[in-house]
Design a protein around this motif. Sequence first.
Motif, short mmCIF file in Angstrom:
data_model
loop_
_atom_site.label_atom_id
_atom_site.label_comp_id
_atom_site.label_asym_id
_atom_site.label_seq_id
_atom_site.Cartn_x
_atom_site.Cartn_y
_atom_site.Cartn_z
N HIS A 258 0.81 -1.24 0.00
CA HIS A 258 -0.09 -0.12 -0.11
C HIS A 258 0.84 1.33 -0.08
O HIS A 258 1.77 1.08 0.65
CB HIS A 258 -0.74 0.08 1.32
N THR A 259 0.67 2.27 -1.00
CA THR A 259 1.39 3.37 -0.94
C THR A 259 1.49 4.19 0.35
O THR A 259 2.49 4.83 0.67
CB THR A 259 0.55 4.40 -1.90
N GLY A 260 0.46 3.89 1.43
CA GLY A 260 0.43 4.70 2.66
C GLY A 260 1.67 4.06 3.33
O GLY A 260 2.24 4.46 4.53
N ASN A 261 2.37 2.92 3.23
CA ASN A 261 3.46 2.51 3.58
C ASN A 261 4.75 3.00 3.45
O ASN A 261 5.64 2.88 3.87
CB ASN A 261 3.68 0.78 3.54
N ARG A 262 4.73 3.94 2.38
CA ARG A 262 5.96 4.66 1.97
C ARG A 262 6.27 6.13 2.82
O ARG A 262 5.92 7.10 2.12
CB ARG A 262 6.00 4.97 0.06
N GLY A 263 6.28 5.96 4.10
CA GLY A 263 6.49 7.24 4.77
C GLY A 263 5.17 7.62 5.52
O GLY A 263 5.00 8.96 5.47
N ASN A 264 4.15 6.79 5.30
CA ASN A 264 2.79 7.31 5.77
C ASN A 264 2.84 7.98 7.12
O ASN A 264 3.14 7.64 8.21
CB ASN A 264 1.71 6.20 5.83
N GLN A 265 2.47 9.27 7.24
CA GLN A 265 2.38 10.13 8.23
C GLN A 265 3.73 10.03 9.02
O GLN A 265 3.92 9.95 10.20
CB GLN A 265 1.25 9.77 9.41
N TRP A 266 4.97 10.16 8.37
CA TRP A 266 6.13 10.04 8.83
C TRP A 266 6.18 11.19 10.11
O TRP A 266 7.06 10.86 11.10
CB TRP A 266 7.27 10.33 7.86
N GLU A 267 5.80 12.41 10.02
CA GLU A 267 5.93 13.36 11.14
C GLU A 267 5.26 12.70 12.08
O GLU A 267 5.69 13.67 13.35
CB GLU A 267 5.54 14.72 10.48
N LEU A 268 4.60 12.14 12.36
CA LEU A 268 3.95 11.65 13.77
C LEU A 268 4.89 10.92 14.68
O LEU A 268 4.84 10.88 15.80
CB LEU A 268 2.95 10.59 13.51
N MET A 269 5.94 10.59 14.00
CA MET A 269 7.21 9.79 14.92
C MET A 269 7.74 10.98 15.87
O MET A 269 7.99 10.62 16.99
CB MET A 269 8.14 9.08 13.77
N GLY A 270 7.93 11.96 15.17
CA GLY A 270 8.34 13.26 16.17
C GLY A 270 7.32 13.41 17.31
O GLY A 270 7.88 13.77 18.16
N ARG A 271 6.09 13.32 16.91
CA ARG A 271 5.15 13.69 17.87
C ARG A 271 5.24 12.53 18.87
O ARG A 271 4.97 12.61 20.36
CB ARG A 271 3.68 13.67 17.45
N TYR A 272 5.28 11.15 18.49
CA TYR A 272 5.57 10.18 19.54
C TYR A 272 6.53 10.24 20.49
O TYR A 272 6.36 9.93 21.77
CB TYR A 272 5.45 8.67 18.83
#
Length: 598
Positions: free
Chosen positions: A122-136
């Motif tokens: 799925h295309t969402g696996n190519r960095g899907n919502q990567w910016e959330l890692m910073g929030r976590y």
Amino acid sequence: MVQSITKLSLNVWEPLWISRSRYWLLVGEKSQPCLHSSRTVGRARLGRAPPMPHPPLVAARLCRRLLPSTRRVFPRAMASSSTAAAAAAQQAAGGVAARARAEYEEVLGRLSSLISQKVRAHTGNRGNQWELMGRYIQILELEEPIARMKVIHVAGTKGKGSTCTFTESILRSCGFRTGLFTSPHLMDVRERFRLDGVDISEEKFLKYFWWCWNKLQEKTDDDIPMPPYFRFIALLAFKIFSAEQVDVALLEVGLGGKFDATNVVKEPVVCGISSLGYDHMEILGNTLGEIAGEKAGIFKKGVSAYTAPQPEEAMVSLKKRASELGISLQVADPLKPHHLKDQHLGLQGEHQYINAGLAVALASTWLEKQGHVDRMPLNRTDPLPDEFIKGLSSASLQGRAQIVPDSQVNSEEEPNSSLVFYLDGAHSPESMEICARWFSNVTKEDKRVPSSMEQSQTSGKSRKILLFNCMSVRDPMRLLPHLLDTSTQNGLHFDLALFVPNQSQYNKLGSNTSAPAEPEEIDLSWQLSLQTVWEKLLHGDKGLNSTDSSETSLVFESLPLAIEWLRKNAREDLSTSYQVLVTGSLHLIGDILRLLKK
């Protein structure tokens, strides 16, 4: 051609002979068609968080308080009290163990709930919502701990886990406290987190899990959902390594590099790229250049980078990314036996000299950057320092070129029986070739067979059997031909191939929950397609229509049934050594290790 079947302890009957699209369930001397539906089974259970386990009661002390104050106790009464106290203590300990086991199963259920149901391509696996890692990371207050961490970061297609394992073992032998994060696990999720070379304890794992889980549960919502499985696991690794104050953290990339959860480290001490090849193409790209570009996503400006020798197309892509960042990319040469003073590497296989060479470069650079120049190798030609040799020779990693004699067959009660499993989690075309060369070489050398097996090897007669499965996202036409052709080139011919479904598709994350045995719940369409590919490779267009097909491949409904069939044949044929190569999937390797340990 058809053998009579004995009823197994699992209370199911053994499927033996498969022909074309229909397969038969054999019962005694009669056979009848057996059709299986393809229902989806297994659901992750959330449940409620268990109560905190109470400390164990000291039953003997409690009994003493409840006894009468008189000192006159008859011997029989004393014996009765002692027995009761022991029973109470045992019961209390059993209760604590049961609560701990229930809590651990609950944690596995929570982790399972984070596994995405999306198709991996799925295309969402190519960095899907990567910016959330910073929030976590902010939620878990890990920004500063990660920044202070002395990280060695490794990506690659083949050998990145072995490279990390070698590097960790070297630095541990040099006296440093190490943390190692690898994937996937084979039997227990705690294998992913090693402290000083040992899987994290269950007690520590539960403590850090609940700490991360509860903080994320409090702060996540529809806009910031709970992290998916691998991202949570990576965050947990950062928490464990920071809390345990490791001197060095070794991080193996899960998939790719650029958008991998481990790539939140902004300033690692050194980066490495192990051998590259064609894998995860549905996500990383269809060419070696594209795949290398994703792997090079872990490179950072100002951070030293090393690579194992690569195909030209991949090397061009790696050098391009390094040039864009203004860093030099150095090639780590494979080790030679004289570097080790003729000692053996802890991980078997000629290819491990490539991974060991990269590990030496990474460990040396880490030591240099941390001011420990005196512990580094003097040059690339002389033998390595003793600490390096000790680390390389004592490294261990399950499921990679691992030899496991079957304890049930190779026992004192049955000294003449021989059944040995050769385990390798190869799952790419290149690693299939490496695996085939290793199996061909190791089965030719009697000295490589464990000493307990020597008696059964004397006859010289052996059967080479392939036990295979791979994930359905992989193309068997890219795997099985490489395995078969390389084996043939090295003088090895398989007498039989067995195709089985993975057991772990039913018990996620190493849970002790038993897999279903009811035939109607098992879909063997993928295993049948693997068998078809194998038979076409052996017999050409005739494939399963060949009169020899029933003698060269079988499909089993489950892994336990295949193991029982192998054991039965090994016990009945004492003049033959059964040598079974298990490959195609690390999940399959984990399943068979779990079964062999029981």
